[in-house]
Motif scaffolding. Structure first.
Motif, mmCIF file in Angstrom:
data_model
loop_
_atom_site.group_PDB
_atom_site.id
_atom_site.type_symbol
_atom_site.label_atom_id
_atom_site.label_comp_id
_atom_site.label_asym_id
_atom_site.label_seq_id
_atom_site.Cartn_x
_atom_site.Cartn_y
_atom_site.Cartn_z
ATOM 1 N N SER A 228 0.851 -1.243 -0.128
ATOM 2 C CA SER A 228 0.031 0.097 -0.121
ATOM 3 C C SER A 228 0.892 1.253 0.172
ATOM 4 O O SER A 228 0.760 2.284 -0.792
ATOM 5 C CB SER A 228 -1.102 -0.003 1.287
ATOM 6 N N GLU A 229 1.854 1.122 0.793
ATOM 7 C CA GLU A 229 2.744 2.521 0.821
ATOM 8 C C GLU A 229 3.407 2.532 -0.382
ATOM 9 O O GLU A 229 3.646 3.971 -1.022
ATOM 10 C CB GLU A 229 3.816 2.257 1.904
ATOM 11 N N LYS A 230 3.971 1.252 -1.113
ATOM 12 C CA LYS A 230 4.629 1.502 -2.384
ATOM 13 C C LYS A 230 3.686 2.239 -3.530
ATOM 14 O O LYS A 230 4.096 2.998 -4.369
ATOM 15 C CB LYS A 230 5.335 0.385 -2.717
ATOM 16 N N LEU A 231 2.487 1.707 -3.473
ATOM 17 C CA LEU A 231 1.419 2.164 -4.361
ATOM 18 C C LEU A 231 1.128 3.751 -4.052
ATOM 19 O O LEU A 231 1.026 4.236 -5.160
ATOM 20 C CB LEU A 231 0.181 1.420 -4.193
ATOM 21 N N ASN A 232 1.135 4.055 -2.877
ATOM 22 C CA ASN A 232 1.028 5.412 -2.828
ATOM 23 C C ASN A 232 2.209 6.474 -3.251
ATOM 24 O O ASN A 232 2.060 7.339 -3.871
ATOM 25 C CB ASN A 232 0.867 5.772 -1.241
ATOM 26 N N GLU A 233 3.441 5.698 -2.850
ATOM 27 C CA GLU A 233 4.492 6.528 -3.604
ATOM 28 C C GLU A 233 4.501 6.451 -5.008
ATOM 29 O O GLU A 233 4.743 7.520 -5.467
ATOM 30 C CB GLU A 233 5.824 5.734 -3.009
ATOM 31 N N SER A 234 4.052 5.324 -5.656
ATOM 32 C CA SER A 234 4.316 5.269 -6.973
ATOM 33 C C SER A 234 2.981 6.259 -7.431
ATOM 34 O O SER A 234 3.308 6.948 -8.571
ATOM 35 C CB SER A 234 3.675 3.691 -7.525
ATOM 36 N N SER A 235 1.764 6.385 -6.714
ATOM 37 C CA SER A 235 0.833 7.134 -7.200
ATOM 38 C C SER A 235 1.262 8.687 -7.283
ATOM 39 O O SER A 235 1.217 9.389 -8.431
ATOM 40 C CB SER A 235 -0.329 7.148 -6.248
ATOM 41 N N PHE A 236 2.162 9.014 -6.567
ATOM 42 C CA PHE A 236 2.768 10.302 -6.287
ATOM 43 C C PHE A 236 3.741 10.668 -7.247
ATOM 44 O O PHE A 236 3.708 11.814 -7.934
ATOM 45 C CB PHE A 236 3.476 10.683 -4.980
ATOM 46 N N ALA A 237 4.432 9.551 -7.487
ATOM 47 C CA ALA A 237 5.564 9.720 -8.618
ATOM 48 C C ALA A 237 5.006 9.754 -10.052
ATOM 49 O O ALA A 237 5.372 10.571 -10.804
ATOM 50 C CB ALA A 237 6.465 8.576 -8.577
ATOM 51 N N ILE A 238 3.776 9.022 -10.088
ATOM 52 C CA ILE A 238 3.243 9.148 -11.392
ATOM 53 C C ILE A 238 2.499 10.361 -11.630
ATOM 54 O O ILE A 238 2.665 11.134 -12.940
ATOM 55 C CB ILE A 238 1.899 7.997 -11.683
ATOM 56 N N GLU A 239 1.910 11.178 -10.689
ATOM 57 C CA GLU A 239 1.424 12.435 -10.716
ATOM 58 C C GLU A 239 2.430 13.679 -11.081
ATOM 59 O O GLU A 239 2.129 14.352 -11.912
ATOM 60 C CB GLU A 239 0.689 12.817 -9.313
#
Length: 123
Positions: A43-54
């Motif tokens: 979940s944390e990695k997905l959140n980090e990835s989401s911010f990186a994608i944004e």
């Protein structure tokens, strides 16, 4: 006596099986805890990835805007270059005209000089 012994054996089996079940439950709890931990990490990695994608999408938008600006400037530069090319062609034509006029003037000048010489010789 036999019944007591059978009863003791059954109680021992029940105790052994209960111990096995307890151990399995402990192992199951450890696996569940590990799964929860892995789930949190994912979940944390997905959140980090989401911010990186944004952030990447924002940067992409900015670069697309810059590219549009560059393309507009290139079009303006192309128009300016075409205008300069036309101006250069026009100047070359004018230079050719002036060269022709100069040549004609030289020929006239030579003719006039010759006539002047002829007149001077006559007088």
């Amino acid at each position: 006596n036999m019944l007591l012994r059978d009863n003791d054996l059954l109680q021992q089996k029940i105790y052994d099986e209960s111990s096995k079940v307890s151990n399995l439950l402990l192992k199951l709890q450890a696996v569940e805890d590990e799964l929860v931990s892995v789930g949190r990490s994912i979940s944390e990695k997905l959140n980090e990835s989401s911010f990186a994608i944004e952030a990447l999408n924002t940067e992409k938008s900015r670069l697309v805007e810059k590219l549009d600006e560059i393309e507009k400037l290139n079009k303006k530069l192309e128009v300016t270059n075409n205008s300069h090319d036309l101006t250069i062609c026009s100047l070359i034509e004018k230079q050719n005209e002036l060269s022709s006029e100069l040549e004609s003037t030289k020929i006239n000048n030579t003719s006039l000089s010759q006539r002047l010489n002829d007149i001077q010789v006559t007088y």
